[in-house]
Design a protein around this motif. Structure first.
Motif, PDB file in Angstrom:
ATOM      1  N   ILE A  65      -1.413  -4.773   5.881  1.00 27.61           N
ATOM      2  CA  ILE A  65      -1.665  -5.444   4.661  1.00 27.61           C
ATOM      3  C   ILE A  65      -0.370  -5.401   3.764  1.00 27.61           C
ATOM      4  CG2 ILE A  65      -3.168  -5.329   2.607  1.00 27.61           C
ATOM      5  CD1 ILE A  65      -5.350  -3.751   4.249  1.00 27.61           C
ATOM      6  N   SER A  69       0.988  -8.963   2.817  1.00 29.91           N
ATOM      7  CA  SER A  69       0.968  -9.373   1.169  1.00 29.91           C
ATOM      8  C   SER A  69       2.546  -9.286   0.646  1.00 29.91           C
ATOM      9  CB  SER A  69       0.194  -8.449   0.400  1.00 29.91           C
ATOM     10  OG  SER A  69      -1.188  -8.305   1.094  1.00 29.91           O
ATOM     11  N   GLY A  70       3.251  -8.425   1.140  1.00 28.97           N
ATOM     12  CA  GLY A  70       4.743  -8.274   0.779  1.00 28.97           C
ATOM     13  C   GLY A  70       5.589  -9.725   1.044  1.00 28.97           C
ATOM     14  N   ALA A  73       4.743 -13.439  -0.825  1.00 35.81           N
ATOM     15  CA  ALA A  73       5.364 -13.922  -2.077  1.00 35.81           C
ATOM     16  C   ALA A  73       6.800 -14.657  -1.338  1.00 35.81           C
ATOM     17  CB  ALA A  73       5.962 -12.887  -2.881  1.00 35.81           C
ATOM     18  N   LEU A 242       4.594   3.326   3.835  1.00 34.82           N
ATOM     19  CA  LEU A 242       6.263   3.229   3.194  1.00 34.82           C
ATOM     20  C   LEU A 242       7.340   2.873   4.154  1.00 34.82           C
ATOM     21  CD1 LEU A 242       5.801   6.458   1.028  1.00 34.82           C
ATOM     22  CD2 LEU A 242       5.557   4.043   0.163  1.00 34.82           C
TER      23      LEU A 242
ATOM     24  N   LEU B  21       0.641 -10.938  -5.498  1.00 34.45           N
ATOM     25  CA  LEU B  21       0.549  -9.927  -4.090  1.00 34.45           C
ATOM     26  C   LEU B  21       1.494  -9.104  -4.286  1.00 34.45           C
ATOM     27  CD1 LEU B  21       0.102 -12.854  -1.714  1.00 34.45           C
ATOM     28  CD2 LEU B  21      -1.775 -10.938  -2.296  1.00 34.45           C
ATOM     29  N   ARG B  22       2.778  -9.788  -4.746  1.00 34.90           N
ATOM     30  CA  ARG B  22       3.992  -8.775  -4.668  1.00 34.90           C
ATOM     31  C   ARG B  22       3.967  -7.516  -5.611  1.00 34.90           C
ATOM     32  NH1 ARG B  22       9.725 -11.281  -4.170  1.00 34.90           N
ATOM     33  NH2 ARG B  22       9.403 -10.922  -2.017  1.00 34.90           N
ATOM     34  N   VAL B  25       1.593  -5.301  -4.252  1.00 27.38           N
ATOM     35  CA  VAL B  25       2.016  -4.263  -3.311  1.00 27.38           C
ATOM     36  C   VAL B  25       2.867  -3.082  -3.671  1.00 27.38           C
ATOM     37  CG1 VAL B  25       3.539  -4.281  -1.097  1.00 27.38           C
ATOM     38  CG2 VAL B  25       1.878  -6.060  -1.306  1.00 27.38           C
ATOM     39  N   MET B  29       2.144   0.855  -3.391  1.00 28.81           N
ATOM     40  CA  MET B  29       3.180   1.499  -2.619  1.00 28.81           C
ATOM     41  C   MET B  29       3.731   2.534  -3.593  1.00 28.81           C
ATOM     42  SD  MET B  29       3.270   1.073   0.327  1.00 28.81           S
ATOM     43  CE  MET B  29       1.431   0.427   0.652  1.00 28.81           C
ATOM     44  N   LEU B  86      -4.101  -1.175  -2.387  1.00 23.86           N
ATOM     45  CA  LEU B  86      -3.359  -2.262  -1.213  1.00 23.86           C
ATOM     46  C   LEU B  86      -4.374  -3.122  -0.777  1.00 23.86           C
ATOM     47  CD1 LEU B  86      -0.634  -2.946   0.038  1.00 23.86           C
ATOM     48  CD2 LEU B  86      -1.155  -1.572   1.659  1.00 23.86           C
TER      49      LEU B  86
END
Lengths: 287, 130
Positions: A65, A69-70, A73, A242, B21-22, B25, B29, B86
């Motif tokens: 996920i 998702s990261g 973008a 992480l 979304l960014r 995240v 995190m 998340l």
């Protein structure tokens, strides 16, 4: 691989550091090869650290996920995700991912390891194979027209039209991809590529980003099932998420600068080795 | 012509979605990282035992448990809260996509999106794990 006796007694701190480093490498390699971090972190946790595969699956889905998702973008800037294709196919992947996530604990961990190894081998083969763009502009598929799946994407020569083929075939293949994703806690990108590139004949530029769009939603559906069952342990999920995300971010920066063809072959060999280890340990009942 | 217009309308929504979304995240995190520090500060010398999966001993596996643990500032509960954030990030993307289809008056896809959302919400209802 090393037996779990060496690592049988390990403090939380040591475990966290080792998993953090391993997850970083998994994220880096996963991003450089396009395999995703999950397929590498699971063998690492199970084979090297002796973690039960159900915990490894739970941690892995969280990293799926995060990375999908990261990177979404970044993909969005290119503006070619076909949300309609993604949303339509998510009907298949969310239902099947939940089914996969529900049944996974009832399956003998040895079988899961074997299925995982086979998928890993298949992914490695897909990685080094030459990709052929099958896309065209023959918009005669009735279902694709009804569902408004045909679209356009920007190229150097202006807007390029593309047509979507064999919607039912692609939908069924996505159902399989979802089951595998739910069973194993991976994004199953390789199977999604088969469905989109080969069966539905969507151009690469569109299929890559659309598959990424779907991956997060699909993974979220099965992650909820894992969470409720207690498969997402904070002590593992924390360093995995992480580490993988950091590794994947670094990887995507390197990716822009380097040609990865030769790297891919080296990684394919490594991944094939991991796959065989998983299958071997599954067959001998050690996982 | 209208197709091109649609493409750019879609594109605007996608840019917003990408940013969301960014943010999701990064926020989740950060929470996981903070939770990790708290967790390590209090539990660093404990021994890990993950060799056998046991769903009974799992803590913080429901939304309500996580919030109770958050109240006690437990490291593992903070991590799980980050995990929860998340998980909700891509789900928000589905919700926003439904809205964008609504704006475009594409009711077929409003329906498809709503169905996908229902599947996920059904999973969230915790009826699937015995």
């Amino acid at each position: 691989m090393f037996g779990d006796s060496i690592f049988a007694a390990m403090s939380v701190l040591l475990f966290t550091i080792i998993v953090l480093l391993g997850a970083f490498v998994a994220g880096l390699v996963g991003s450089l090869t396009g395999l995703g971090g999950g397929v590498i972190i699971i063998p690492l946790l199970t084979l090297v650290l002796g973690v039960d595969i159900h915990y490894a699956i739970g941690a892995s889905i969280i990293s799926v996920i995060a990375t999908s998702s990261g990177s979404a973008a970044a993909y969005v800037k290119e503006g070619i995700t076909n949300i309609r294709i993604g949303m339509f196919l998510e009907i298949a992947t969310t239902i099947s991912a939940i089914i996969g996530a529900v049944v996974t604990v009832y399956i003998n961990p040895s079988y899961i390891a074997i299925i995982f190894g086979l998928i890993l081998l298949f992914s490695a083969a897909m990685m080094i194979r030459k990709k052929i763009d099958h896309s065209d502009n023959d918009t005669s598929g009735r279902l694709a027209v009804f569902l408004k799946l045909n679209g356009t994407y920007p190229t150097e020569n202006g807007m390029q039209n593309y047509a979507v083929h064999n919607v039912i075939g692609g939908f069924l293949m996505m159902f399989v991809a979802g089951i595998i994703s739910g069973l194993l806690g991976i994004g199953s990108g390789a199977l999604k590529v088969i469905a989109m590139d080969n069966i539905m004949r969507i151009p690469f530029k569109v299929s890559t980003t659309t598959s990424n769009f779907m991956m997060g939603v699909t993974a979220a559906a099965s992650a909820i099932v894992y969470l409720h069952r207690g498969q997402i342990d904070p002590g593992i999920a924390m360093p995995v998420a992480l580490g993988v995300l950091t590794g994947a971010t670094v990887g995507s920066k390197i990716l822009v600068k380097t040609k990865t063809d030769k790297l891919k072959i080296i990684f394919a060999v490594v991944v094939a080795f991991l796959a065989l280890q998983m299958i071997y340990n599954g067959l001998t009942g050690r996982l | 012509m209208s197709k091109e217009k649609n493409f750019f309308a879609d594109r605007d929504i996608q840019v917003i979605l990408g940013t969301l979304l960014r943010v999701g995240v990064i926020a989740s995190m950060t929470v996981v990282f903070i939770g990790g520090l708290v967790y390590l500060a209090f539990n660093h010398s404990e021994m890990v035992n993950y060799s056998h999966f046991d769903s009974v001993k799992a803590g913080f596996s429901t939304v309500s448990d996580i919030f109770i643990g958050l109240g006690h500032l437990k490291g593992s509960a903070i991590i799980q809260f980050g995990v929860l954030l998340l998980i909700f990030t891509p789900i928000m993307r589905v919700v926003f996509s439904i809205f964008s289809f609504l704006i475009e008056r594409d009711y077929l896809y409003v329906l498809i999106g709503a169905f996908v959302l229902c599947v996920i919400l059904f999973s969230l209802s915790n009826k699937l794990v015995g």
